[in-house]
Scaffold this active site. Structure first.
Site, PDB file in Angstrom:
ATOM      1  CB  CYS A  68       5.313 -41.276 -13.451  1.00 33.86           C
ATOM      2  SG  CYS A  68       5.946 -42.692 -12.552  1.00 33.86           S
ATOM      3  CG  HIS A 110     -13.561 -11.153   3.879  1.00 36.83           C
ATOM      4  ND1 HIS A 110     -13.945 -12.425   4.230  1.00 36.83           N
ATOM      5  CD2 HIS A 110     -12.245 -11.064   4.137  1.00 36.83           C
ATOM      6  CE1 HIS A 110     -12.909 -13.054   4.706  1.00 36.83           C
ATOM      7  NE2 HIS A 110     -11.863 -12.266   4.659  1.00 36.83           N
ATOM      8  CB  SER A 149       9.377 -43.482 -14.901  1.00 38.46           C
ATOM      9  OG  SER A 149       8.369 -42.578 -14.537  1.00 38.46           O
ATOM     10  CE  LYS A 156      -3.810  -0.282   2.222  1.00 42.17           C
ATOM     11  NZ  LYS A 156      -4.654  -0.600   3.346  1.00 42.17           N
ATOM     12  N   GLY A 206       9.356 -42.693  -9.428  1.00 40.57           N
ATOM     13  CA  GLY A 206       8.094 -42.831  -8.696  1.00 40.57           C
ATOM     14  C   GLY A 206       8.269 -42.094  -7.388  1.00 40.57           C
ATOM     15  NE  ARG A 250      -5.767  -4.838  -3.123  1.00 48.19           N
ATOM     16  CZ  ARG A 250      -6.358  -5.066  -1.975  1.00 48.19           C
ATOM     17  NH1 ARG A 250      -5.656  -5.046  -0.860  1.00 48.19           N
ATOM     18  NH2 ARG A 250      -7.640  -5.300  -1.889  1.00 48.19           N
ATOM     19  N   GLY A 298      -7.842  -7.725   4.371  1.00 49.27           N
ATOM     20  CA  GLY A 298      -8.693  -7.822   5.556  1.00 49.27           C
ATOM     21  C   GLY A 298      -8.085  -8.572   6.726  1.00 49.27           C
ATOM     22  CG  MET A 347      -2.300  -7.732   9.166  1.00 48.17           C
ATOM     23  SD  MET A 347      -0.668  -7.211   8.689  1.00 48.17           S
ATOM     24  CE  MET A 347      -0.924  -6.655   7.040  1.00 48.17           C
ATOM     25  NE  ARG A 353      -6.681   3.702   4.685  1.00 48.35           N
ATOM     26  CZ  ARG A 353      -7.951   3.492   4.344  1.00 48.35           C
ATOM     27  NH1 ARG A 353      -8.388   2.296   4.137  1.00 48.35           N
ATOM     28  NH2 ARG A 353      -8.760   4.511   4.210  1.00 48.35           N
ATOM     29  CE1 TYR A 381       7.849 -39.283 -18.295  1.00 47.94           C
ATOM     30  CE2 TYR A 381       9.814 -39.672 -19.624  1.00 47.94           C
ATOM     31  CZ  TYR A 381       8.834 -40.135 -18.752  1.00 47.94           C
ATOM     32  OH  TYR A 381       8.842 -41.440 -18.361  1.00 47.94           O
TER      33      TYR A 381
HETATM   34  C1  PEP Z   1       5.104 -43.563  -7.305  1.00 43.85           C
HETATM   35  O1  PEP Z   1       5.424 -44.334  -6.412  1.00 43.85           O
HETATM   36  O2  PEP Z   1       5.474 -42.378  -7.359  1.00 43.85           O
HETATM   37  C2  PEP Z   1       4.230 -44.016  -8.383  1.00 43.85           C
HETATM   38  C3  PEP Z   1       3.951 -43.232  -9.407  1.00 43.85           C
HETATM   39  O3  PEP Z   1       3.654 -45.238  -8.239  1.00 43.85           O
HETATM   40  P1  PEP Z   1       2.394 -45.517  -7.307  1.00 43.85           P
HETATM   41  O4  PEP Z   1       1.855 -44.200  -6.873  1.00 43.85           O
HETATM   42  O5  PEP Z   1       1.453 -46.284  -8.155  1.00 43.85           O
HETATM   43  O6  PEP Z   1       2.994 -46.312  -6.210  1.00 43.85           O
END
Ligand code: PEP
Ligand code: MG
Length: 904
Positions: free
Chosen positions: A854, A472, A785, A24, A787, A351, A103, A105, A94, A874
């Site tokens: 993943c 609000h 990958s 502000k 997990g 703002r 709102g 503070m 203020r 990825y």
């Molecule tokens: C993981 O363990 O991150 C995964 C993708 O496999 P799951 O969640 O199926 O165990």
């Protein structure tokens, strides 16, 4: 130096104006610099707040003298003196931190009034009613904020007066002067009685106490909770802005309002906002009265003359001028508070405006077209997580529902779009409690206050009976991405009788109670009784443009976690570049399959098991065919069975009987076998590749189904890129065994098909040991990958199924033991270190090793930034998270580019 006069003492060194003077204070300083009319004032820095806190509530030396000098200068500027009995200067005090905390503070208005100066104000303004109204408000705010007296007591004193006048529904603006005088006397008594000390008549004493109260409010529970919720960290305190009062409540040529330079709900380029004649700013924000539109265009048909534009064209023109200048100065949509005093417009605050994701996308894209910002800035400007809102479901269009005979029970202001369905609750605590039990609730309030924030967060949607677009409830709901219908004056919310009475457009009265289900249409501001169907989200036209720009800057690939062809098609439409994880056990859940799977698990011996596998094989093959077809031309990573065995075992008597019948045995035998399979700790038990080792026929069946499906699809002209992935590997040898199995099955399948299909073989990396021996594992894997769900579980040694029960205590701990839930945001320090090690060691063995994530973290922006930094290829996330992942990945690349040394 702690005091900075707006537009004057400009030297704040190298510090950021925002961090040092708060949002502000920094905004006011900029506005004065731009020549925009702002009431004079000064900012006390955030560093002073910290010093006050460090000194346990003592002002730093010299501060009071600095404030007095600044007050004198302000007095000279406006031609009035603070505490003067004839023509007193009044000020507002203020809060204003570096991050917006609407709102949360405290603020005190009309400081400088006492029994003497109020008479001076009555004379100088020529309006006795106004003077005592200002005094009443001061006593109430000061009593509440500074002296800790409950606000309701003051409100009751005013309500008592109205009752005495025989009109309990009398608007505040019509309460006569004498009645307000009596409310002032009563308010002082209330303060004395409940605070145990008198309201300070000395105006400087008022000022010191007010400044201290604002400093103190930095650490009030709701502000602390808000900062935590919004992930606001690293700030030292709030600044305090002391500013000459201008009055919006001097009559009908005065008023207060809030303006957005664009529509914060849909991003349209129109001045958007609300205005209340003869009112102070807090009346607009508090949502006590329902305001009028700012522009003629935004008014209901036939009511254009009531708008700010229609009723005060000159004051409106000066607001438009200031709004245009501010927006082009900041090159972003502004949220402006203004007051009109006797026809003259003053800006009190500007703002960057909070906006829905829909508006954020549209504004960013429009501003590029207008030449105000670059495409890169547009990509960086939209909060990736907020895109979630865009994918929010909606109710069918009101006209469609009407055709089906479904009419709303009440209409209000469409304060935050989307749909929400849930049971009515009237109190924030109930919302939080019921939501924690897994219930979906809608918080219905007369109006919301910052104390309700936890309930608003827990609820699916929010309804208020009063208040407008900038109340609000509306501001917070938009920030939280919750559907909200505000200012629904057709509702009467009665907390005493626990009822909500809605008056329909047809004049019917519908009585509802907590627990009754309602459906909200936040896009049109409508409430329906009962549960309506929900439709998929509507497309924002600018969304694809923004995504295109994002994709142009993204180096990280984006895949999806999908187990069905339907999910795969949705994911493709959201921009998936392949499937990063198909969990085959999810394909077993369908009712007609689960029995075959149970029988397979409980089979007597390998021969028996083979019968059941033969039943499952064609189902798997056709699933994979559908998946390959849906992902024509893109890679599909299929993970072999990693079941939580206990979820597949029969539970009830009926299930045991069915399995016994199918297996041709008795229930007792089946129970005995199930008992034998019982595991104390299934998460660390007989899962993943361990099943592939102990019961090779299962994985063999799956590998065959994948490759046969691939061959069949290729025969139909589908471009298939299958990737076979082995879960829960910790030993390179496990993978080596499975690779040999896969090669043998592939030779058979391709031999029979008369052609070979290229496929990849790889593994999940989800155990710490796998990370450490990744160089060995990479000898048998073409891709890894990560997990990160299991990797987080096993690195911390915290069960992912039980974590929620105690991890919040770590986050809430006074020493904030864990800043974030590591199952939602990757722990880059620990788990991330293992990811780095595995990536480096894996690529040392195989330079072209493909790497991805993943786990759930694949859809979390900060984890995505980490994935980009480590050089993964990825991330893979659930379909609705794809836009978030695409944008977050682009933002990570752009930020990395901005930080890279020149020439690199
Ligand atoms: C993981 O363990 O991150 C995964 C993708 O496999 P799951 O969640 O199926 O165990
Ligand atoms: Mg796992």
């Amino acid at each position: 130096m702690g005091v900075y006069v707006f537009g004057f003492s400009d030297d704040i060194g190298k510090r950021s104006a925002r961090e040092f003077l708060g949002g502000k204070g920094a905004g006011l300083r900029e506005m004065v610099g731009l020549g925009i009319p702002v009431p004079p004032g000064f900012t006390i820095s955030t560093e002073t707040c910290k010093a006050w806190n460090d000194a346990k509530g003592q002002f730093p030396k010299g501060l009071t003298d600095e404030v007095k000098a600044a007050m004198a200068a302000m007095g000279q500027n406006v031609g009035r003196t603070f505490g003067d009995a004839k023509d007193p200067l009044l000020v507002s005090v203020r809060s204003g931190a570096a991050a917006s905390m609407p709102g949360m503070m405290d603020t005190i208005l009309n400081l400088g009034l006492n029994d003497l100066t109020v008479e001076g104000l009555a004379k100088s303004s020529g309006n006795r009613r106004f003077a005592f109204d200002a005094y009443r408000r001061l006593l109430q705010m000061f009593g509440d904020v500074v002296m800790g007296v409950e606000r309701e007591l003051f409100e009751k004193a005013l309500a008592d007066e109205k009752r005495g006048l025989g009109n309990t529904g009398m608007p505040d603006s019509e309460v006569p002067a004498e009645a307000l005088e009596r409310v002032c006397v009563k308010s002082k008594q209330i303060i004395q009685e409940h605070a145990g000390r008198a309201f300070p008549d000395d105006v400087y004493e008022q000022l010191w106490q007010a400044i201290a109260a604002v400093f103190r409010s930095w650490d009030n529970p709701r502000a602390v909770r808000y900062r935590k919720m919004q992930d606001i960290r690293g700030l030292i305190g709030t600044a305090v802005n002391v500013q000459a009062m201008v009055f919006g409540n001097l009559g009908d040529d005065s008023g207060s309002g809030v303006a957005f330079t664009r529509n914060p709900a849909n991003g349209e380029r129109v001045l958007y906002g609300e205005y209340l004649a003869n009112a102070q700013g807090e009346d607009v924000v508090a949502g006590i009265r329902t305001p009028r539109a700012l522009t003629k265009r935004g008014s209901p048909v036939g009511r254009e003359g009531d708008s700010f534009e229609g009723s005060m064209p000159d004051a409106f023109a000066s607001l438009v001028d200031a709004a245009n200048r501010l927006e082009s100065h900041f090159a972003d949509m502004q949220d402006i508070e203004f007051t009109v005093e006797r026809g003259r417009t003053y800006l009190l605050q500007t703002r960057t405006g909070k906006r829905t994701a829909h508006a954020a996308v549209r504004i960013a894209v429009d501003m590029v077209a207008e030449g105000a910002i670059t495409k890169e800035q547009a990509v960086l400007r939209v909060d990736a997580l907020a895109l979630d809102q865009l994918l929010h479901a909606r109710l069918p269009e009101p006209a469609t529902l009407k055709k089906r005979g479904v009419e709303p029970i009440a209409a209000g202001i469409p304060a935050s779009p989307g749909a929400a369905i849930g049971a009515i609750v009237l109190h924030a605590d109930d919302a939080e409690r019921l939501a924690a039990e897994g219930k979906e609730v809608i918080l219905v309030r007369r109006e919301t206050s910052p104390e309700d924030i936890h309930g608003m967060k827990a609820a699916e949607g929010i309804v208020t009976a009063t208040g407008g677009m900038t109340s609000h409830a509306a501001v917070v709901a938009r920030g939280l991405g919750k559907c909200c219908v505000a200012g629904c004056s057709a509702l009467t919310v009665d907390y005493e009788t626990n009822t909500v009475i809605a008056r329909t457009a047809a004049g019917k009265s519908v009585t509802l109670h907590p627990g009754d289900t309602i459906s909200l249409d936040g896009t049109h501001g409508l409430i329906y009784a009962g549960e309506l169907e929900v439709e998929a989200a509507a497309k924002v036209p600018e969304f694809d443009t923004l995504m295109e720009w994002a994709d142009a800057h993204r180096t990280l690939g984006v895949r999806t976690n999908a187990d069905t062809a339907r999910q795969a098609r949705t994911a493709r439409s959201f921009g998936a570049e392949g499937i990063g994880l198909c969990r085959t056990e999810h394909m077993f859940f369908a009712e007609e399959r689960v029995e075959a799977v149970r029988c397979m698990a409980l089979a007597e011996d390998d021969a028996d098991r083979a019968t059941w596998l033969a039943k499952i094989a064609p189902m798997q093959r056709s699933d994979f065919e559908e998946l390959f077809e849906a992902m024509d031309g893109l890679p599909v990573t299929i993970r072999l069975l990693d079941w939580p065995l206990h979820e597949f075992l029969p539970t009830g008597e009926r299930e045991f009987e069915a399995v016994a019948r199918a297996l041709g045995t008795d229930v007792a035998t089946v129970k005995r076998r199930a008992e034998a399979l019982h595991e104390v700790n299934p998460m660390l038990g007989h899962r993943g590749v361990r099943l592939g080792i102990t019961q090779p026929a299962v994985y063999r069946m799956q590998i065959r189904a994948i490759l046969e499906a691939a061959a069949a699809c290729a025969g139909k002209g589908v471009r298939v890129f299958p990737e076979i992935m082995i879960p829960v590997v910790s030993l390179a040898e496990e993978l080596s065994v499975l690779r040999d199995e896969a090669t043998a099955v592939a030779d058979e399948v391709f031999g029979a098909a008369g052609k070979r299909i290229d496929y990849r073989f790889g593994t999940m990396i989800e155990l710490p040991r796998a990370c450490l021996v990744a160089d060995d594992i990479a000898k048998h894997a073409e891709f890894f990958s990560f997990g990160t769900n299991d990797l987080t579980q096993t690195t911390f040694g915290i069960s992912r199924d039980d974590a929620a029960k105690f991890l919040s205590a770590y986050a809430d701990h006074p020493r904030a033991l864990l800043e974030h839930d590591p199952f939602a945001r990757l722990d880059t320090r620990g788990v991330g270190e293992l990811v780095r090690i595995a990536s480096t060691r894996g690529r040392a063995t195989r330079a072209d090793l493909k790497l991805g994530i993943c786990g759930e973290h694949g859809g979390d922006p900060s984890s995505i930034a980490f994935a980009a930094e480590v050089g993964l290829d990825y991330v893979s996330c659930s379909p609705p998270r794809l836009p978030i992942a695409r944008l977050a990945a682009a933002q990570a690349s752009l930020r990395a580019k901005a930080q890279a040394p020149r020439g690199s």
